[in-house]
Design a protein around this motif. Sequence first.
Motif, PDB file in Angstrom:
ATOM      1  N   ARG A  61     -78.015 -71.770 -61.513  1.00 24.43           N
ATOM      2  CA  ARG A  61     -77.457 -70.911 -61.312  1.00 24.43           C
ATOM      3  C   ARG A  61     -75.914 -70.786 -59.620  1.00 24.43           C
ATOM      4  O   ARG A  61     -76.022 -72.335 -59.016  1.00 24.43           O
ATOM      5  CB  ARG A  61     -78.164 -70.057 -59.945  1.00 24.43           C
ATOM      6  CG  ARG A  61     -78.253 -69.125 -59.010  1.00 24.43           C
ATOM      7  CD  ARG A  61     -79.307 -68.636 -57.952  1.00 24.43           C
ATOM      8  NE  ARG A  61     -79.036 -67.181 -56.813  1.00 24.43           N
ATOM      9  CZ  ARG A  61     -79.090 -66.602 -57.575  1.00 24.43           C
ATOM     10  NH1 ARG A  61     -79.845 -66.040 -58.483  1.00 24.43           N
ATOM     11  NH2 ARG A  61     -78.646 -65.801 -56.652  1.00 24.43           N
TER      12      ARG A  61
ATOM     13  N   VAL B 137     -82.437 -74.001 -65.088  1.00 25.36           N
ATOM     14  CA  VAL B 137     -82.031 -71.856 -65.130  1.00 25.36           C
ATOM     15  C   VAL B 137     -80.840 -73.059 -64.235  1.00 25.36           C
ATOM     16  O   VAL B 137     -81.519 -73.626 -63.087  1.00 25.36           O
ATOM     17  CB  VAL B 137     -82.755 -71.298 -63.941  1.00 25.36           C
ATOM     18  CG1 VAL B 137     -82.044 -70.457 -63.666  1.00 25.36           C
ATOM     19  CG2 VAL B 137     -83.884 -70.899 -64.800  1.00 25.36           C
TER      20      VAL B 137
ATOM     21  N   SER C 286     -79.666 -75.569 -59.951  1.00 24.04           N
ATOM     22  CA  SER C 286     -80.800 -75.729 -60.639  1.00 24.04           C
ATOM     23  C   SER C 286     -82.287 -75.448 -60.147  1.00 24.04           C
ATOM     24  O   SER C 286     -82.539 -76.099 -59.410  1.00 24.04           O
ATOM     25  CB  SER C 286     -81.078 -76.916 -61.581  1.00 24.04           C
ATOM     26  OG  SER C 286     -81.217 -78.453 -61.089  1.00 24.04           O
TER      27      SER C 286
ATOM     28  N   ASP D 291     -73.342 -69.502 -57.607  1.00 23.72           N
ATOM     29  CA  ASP D 291     -73.858 -68.601 -55.846  1.00 23.72           C
ATOM     30  C   ASP D 291     -71.723 -68.624 -55.118  1.00 23.72           C
ATOM     31  O   ASP D 291     -71.304 -69.709 -55.070  1.00 23.72           O
ATOM     32  CB  ASP D 291     -74.211 -68.632 -54.801  1.00 23.72           C
ATOM     33  CG  ASP D 291     -76.144 -68.433 -55.197  1.00 23.72           C
ATOM     34  OD1 ASP D 291     -76.282 -66.619 -55.392  1.00 23.72           O
ATOM     35  OD2 ASP D 291     -76.779 -69.374 -55.888  1.00 23.72           O
TER      36      ASP D 291
ATOM     37  N   GLU E 118     -76.388 -66.714 -63.455  1.00 26.13           N
ATOM     38  CA  GLU E 118     -77.244 -67.017 -64.061  1.00 26.13           C
ATOM     39  C   GLU E 118     -76.611 -67.517 -65.485  1.00 26.13           C
ATOM     40  O   GLU E 118     -77.015 -67.071 -66.319  1.00 26.13           O
ATOM     41  CB  GLU E 118     -78.250 -67.225 -63.778  1.00 26.13           C
ATOM     42  CG  GLU E 118     -79.266 -66.833 -62.191  1.00 26.13           C
ATOM     43  CD  GLU E 118     -80.396 -66.700 -62.365  1.00 26.13           C
ATOM     44  OE1 GLU E 118     -81.325 -66.295 -62.914  1.00 26.13           O
ATOM     45  OE2 GLU E 118     -81.024 -66.195 -60.381  1.00 26.13           O
TER      46      GLU E 118
END
Length: 466
Positions: free
Chosen positions: A318, A316, A254, A320, A327
Amino acid sequence: KGWKSYEGKVFKVWVPCSQPSFAVKLSASGAEWYLRKPGDYYVPRGVSGGRYGAVAISPAETGGGGQAPFQFRMASFIELQIIGGATRREAFIANVSVLPSSEVPSIRQQVGDRGLVYTAEVTNAGNVHIVAKGSLVIQTEEGRTVARYPLGGGRGVIIPEATVALRSVTGRNLPPGNYRARVMVDYGGRRPLVAEAPFAITETQVAGSIEHDKPLSRLVIDPDELEITTRAGAFTSSIVELTNRGDEPMEIASKILPLGYSLQGDFLPEEERGAAPDWVEVNPESFTLPPGRSRRVRLSMRPPKDADGGYYFDLVFRSDNQEAAVESGANILLFVGDEVIKAGQVEIANLQLVEQGAVVDVLFTNLGNYHLHTVVDFALRRVYPEYVDEETGRVVPRQTETIAAISLPADTNPVLPGTERLYSFEVPANWDSGEYELAVRVDYGGEEPAVAGLLLAIEGSNGSDD
């Protein structure tokens, strides 16, 4: 139920029933009646979401055995959305790829082997259709933007449970190096879908492009917007729940950014937003989220003692993996203090007359200390000045006739204090000689709406003269 009057206009009140014979459409000039023929279909109780189909029209066969030299079929598509509490608008980016045009046969036929094909596959996981409009940003490894392209075309309609590929085809104009393709897709939700994929350009090929069977991470944030009111120096916290709708575990990280929008109401790029203050924190900052599971994250804020007015942040999250990143997030609308000031002004910033109408730009400015959601109404009217009837001597007052009226629904993204929002209109009009009036009204929740107007005098006809 009898006749009813409203502002001098008389309408017949129609009360819905299980098998209505007529429906009435009310307007300022009167009522239009539509006969509902036997056999029409009605939405049953308890049904929600969207229903889709098409009315196909083709030539009828001739009775004499003759045949038309060719056959054709035209269609009118039906998109029915049943409004109710069970409406769910939800979408995900299922895949992102960067490929040479030589590997996409349908594109290769048009552009040859020297193009690049950027693709984002969007899945509609809701129960109503969405309209997807995408954009693509190409960045270097260091985050420097080198190109921007639109993604997709046409209306962009995606029906429920369907996946559509939004594409952009460019020349191979990037020098060798490592890049990131950042895809943003607006679909009618509060926030766009965002995915990012790495790829590399060599002297002879595109390397590291994404082609895999498993979809990208599906992350849902609830709520996607938080409105919080507090006092300066006071501690406050809120909960945001994250849900993994995918089939694989997600590694979540985050970050908190200032919230900012462009003139058109789109999210500003991260490099233009700066850094969030240290009195806003999220806990935990990173964690693993198994498939089908949810996790609550706490947002904590303690504004300084001299804080006052609106403060806005972008929370936000995210996810990966080796192939791509996804996102999602939530808007944080924080107000500190006791006095909310809602004030705004509007102006007609630009007007361009064309042969069959006008292009008008309207600029709204938030002059208060609170975020505003706007509803914009625009009208073009023909003006008939006051005159004296020569036969009767009676003074006929000034009158107007509405030529075109356009209404924009409430903005999804608010206008933040001290910022501006641009609205553009294309207004059809047959320019005859005479006077015209442009009028715009913006309702934003204040005591009075913001209004602006402009008078025009047209010489000649049909736009032939200025």
